[in-house]
Design a protein around this motif. Sequence first.
Motif, short mmCIF file in Angstrom:
data_model
loop_
_atom_site.label_atom_id
_atom_site.label_comp_id
_atom_site.label_asym_id
_atom_site.label_seq_id
_atom_site.Cartn_x
_atom_site.Cartn_y
_atom_site.Cartn_z
N GLU A 50 -67.17 -17.20 -26.34
CA GLU A 50 -68.36 -16.70 -27.02
C GLU A 50 -68.65 -15.26 -26.62
OE1 GLU A 50 -70.76 -18.23 -29.29
OE2 GLU A 50 -68.86 -19.29 -29.61
N LYS A 51 -68.53 -14.97 -25.32
CA LYS A 51 -68.95 -13.67 -24.81
C LYS A 51 -67.81 -12.74 -24.44
CE LYS A 51 -73.37 -15.43 -23.12
NZ LYS A 51 -74.23 -15.64 -21.95
N ALA A 52 -66.69 -13.29 -23.98
CA ALA A 52 -65.61 -12.45 -23.46
C ALA A 52 -64.26 -13.05 -23.82
CB ALA A 52 -65.77 -12.30 -21.94
N PRO A 53 -63.20 -12.25 -23.75
CA PRO A 53 -61.88 -12.73 -24.17
C PRO A 53 -61.24 -13.70 -23.19
CG PRO A 53 -61.90 -10.33 -23.87
CD PRO A 53 -63.19 -10.84 -23.39
N TRP A 54 -60.41 -14.55 -23.74
CA TRP A 54 -59.51 -15.42 -22.97
C TRP A 54 -58.17 -15.31 -23.70
CZ3 TRP A 54 -61.42 -20.15 -19.99
CH2 TRP A 54 -60.37 -20.80 -19.33
N LEU A 55 -57.17 -14.79 -23.02
CA LEU A 55 -55.88 -14.48 -23.63
C LEU A 55 -54.77 -15.32 -23.02
CD1 LEU A 55 -56.11 -10.57 -23.57
CD2 LEU A 55 -56.96 -12.15 -25.33
N VAL A 56 -53.75 -15.60 -23.81
CA VAL A 56 -52.54 -16.25 -23.30
C VAL A 56 -51.34 -15.37 -23.61
CG1 VAL A 56 -53.42 -18.61 -23.48
CG2 VAL A 56 -52.20 -17.61 -25.43
N ALA A 57 -50.33 -15.47 -22.74
CA ALA A 57 -49.03 -14.87 -22.99
C ALA A 57 -48.05 -16.01 -23.24
CB ALA A 57 -48.57 -14.05 -21.79
N VAL A 58 -47.29 -15.88 -24.30
CA VAL A 58 -46.28 -16.88 -24.66
C VAL A 58 -44.91 -16.24 -24.47
CG1 VAL A 58 -45.39 -18.39 -26.47
CG2 VAL A 58 -47.85 -17.93 -26.33
N ALA A 59 -44.07 -16.89 -23.67
CA ALA A 59 -42.71 -16.42 -23.42
C ALA A 59 -41.79 -17.63 -23.36
CB ALA A 59 -42.64 -15.62 -22.12
N ILE A 97 -46.16 -10.28 -16.70
CA ILE A 97 -47.09 -11.02 -17.55
C ILE A 97 -48.54 -10.75 -17.15
CG2 ILE A 97 -47.85 -13.35 -18.18
CD1 ILE A 97 -44.78 -14.09 -17.99
N GLY A 98 -48.82 -10.78 -15.86
CA GLY A 98 -50.17 -10.49 -15.40
C GLY A 98 -50.61 -9.09 -15.78
N ARG A 99 -49.73 -8.14 -15.59
CA ARG A 99 -50.03 -6.75 -15.94
C ARG A 99 -50.30 -6.61 -17.43
NH1 ARG A 99 -46.01 -1.69 -15.86
NH2 ARG A 99 -44.66 -3.31 -16.66
N ALA A 100 -49.48 -7.27 -18.26
CA ALA A 100 -49.65 -7.17 -19.71
C ALA A 100 -50.94 -7.83 -20.17
CB ALA A 100 -48.45 -7.83 -20.41
N LEU A 101 -51.23 -9.02 -19.64
CA LEU A 101 -52.47 -9.71 -20.00
C LEU A 101 -53.68 -8.88 -19.60
CD1 LEU A 101 -51.55 -13.36 -19.01
CD2 LEU A 101 -52.24 -12.61 -21.30
N TYR A 102 -53.66 -8.34 -18.39
CA TYR A 102 -54.79 -7.54 -17.93
C TYR A 102 -54.95 -6.27 -18.76
CZ TYR A 102 -56.68 -9.83 -13.73
OH TYR A 102 -57.34 -10.65 -12.84
N ALA A 103 -53.85 -5.62 -19.11
CA ALA A 103 -53.96 -4.39 -19.91
C ALA A 103 -54.65 -4.67 -21.24
CB ALA A 103 -52.57 -3.79 -20.14
N ALA A 104 -54.29 -5.79 -21.86
CA ALA A 104 -54.95 -6.16 -23.13
C ALA A 104 -56.40 -6.57 -22.90
CB ALA A 104 -54.18 -7.30 -23.80
N LEU A 105 -56.63 -7.38 -21.87
CA LEU A 105 -57.98 -7.86 -21.57
C LEU A 105 -58.94 -6.71 -21.32
CD1 LEU A 105 -59.66 -10.52 -20.88
CD2 LEU A 105 -59.14 -9.95 -18.50
N PHE A 106 -58.53 -5.75 -20.51
CA PHE A 106 -59.44 -4.67 -20.14
C PHE A 106 -59.73 -3.74 -21.31
CE2 PHE A 106 -57.57 -5.23 -15.65
CZ PHE A 106 -58.35 -6.35 -15.45
N GLU A 107 -58.77 -3.56 -22.20
CA GLU A 107 -59.04 -2.74 -23.39
C GLU A 107 -60.07 -3.43 -24.28
OE1 GLU A 107 -59.33 0.20 -26.07
OE2 GLU A 107 -58.42 0.29 -24.08
N ILE A 108 -59.99 -4.73 -24.41
CA ILE A 108 -61.00 -5.45 -25.20
C ILE A 108 -62.37 -5.32 -24.55
CG2 ILE A 108 -61.72 -7.70 -26.08
CD1 ILE A 108 -58.68 -8.47 -26.07
N LEU A 109 -62.42 -5.50 -23.24
CA LEU A 109 -63.70 -5.39 -22.52
C LEU A 109 -64.30 -4.00 -22.67
CD1 LEU A 109 -62.76 -7.36 -19.28
CD2 LEU A 109 -64.21 -8.17 -21.16
N ARG A 110 -63.46 -2.97 -22.65
CA ARG A 110 -63.96 -1.60 -22.87
C ARG A 110 -64.61 -1.48 -24.24
NH1 ARG A 110 -59.02 -0.38 -20.32
NH2 ARG A 110 -59.41 0.50 -18.26
#
Length: 196
Positions: A50-59, A97-110
Amino acid sequence: MKPIIRVAASADVAEMLAIYAPYVQDTSITFETEVPAHTVFENRLTDYLEKAPWLVAVADGRIAGYAYASMYRERVAYQWSVECSVYIGKGFQRRGIGRALYAALFEILRRQGFRNVYAVINLPNEQSVALHEAAGFTWFATYEQVGYKLGHWKNVGWWRLVLNPFTQEPAPPVFFRNLEKDFLPPLFLEKAELIK
């Protein structure tokens, strides 16, 4: 099949729980002491989205990891701050994977207008500290012997990443459910390229 990043969905809960369960049962990386039931975890996902993103990486055809943000505290004056977490599945560590997820997450939060994101790291945890500091976090406090799990009193360190400037009279952050999401597909494609 190339790795992808996307927003988590209810259909992902079983795979995410399979990733999370060993962290709960065998480590003190999380202070949760019992693996949440499927419905509890699904409700958590729904509430957080509702308030913030939750992302998954699929590999390799399955969920390899996930990352999310949650509100730091509920009082209105804290609304510009969130906490983040990331969990990577067994066999998927050290693939970016952690780096990629965080890079996407933080851009959304910005884009949502948050100012601070906090990482709360159970110490010692050199791998997590390295991941967060590589993402730009700085340490600012350690809570000593704040939790007890698996027969040990544990210290917890706090790290902070500033997402946006601290302006006067800031507008409230845009909840994730209300965010215009046209930018997500190209963002996810770009950040998935970080996964090996």
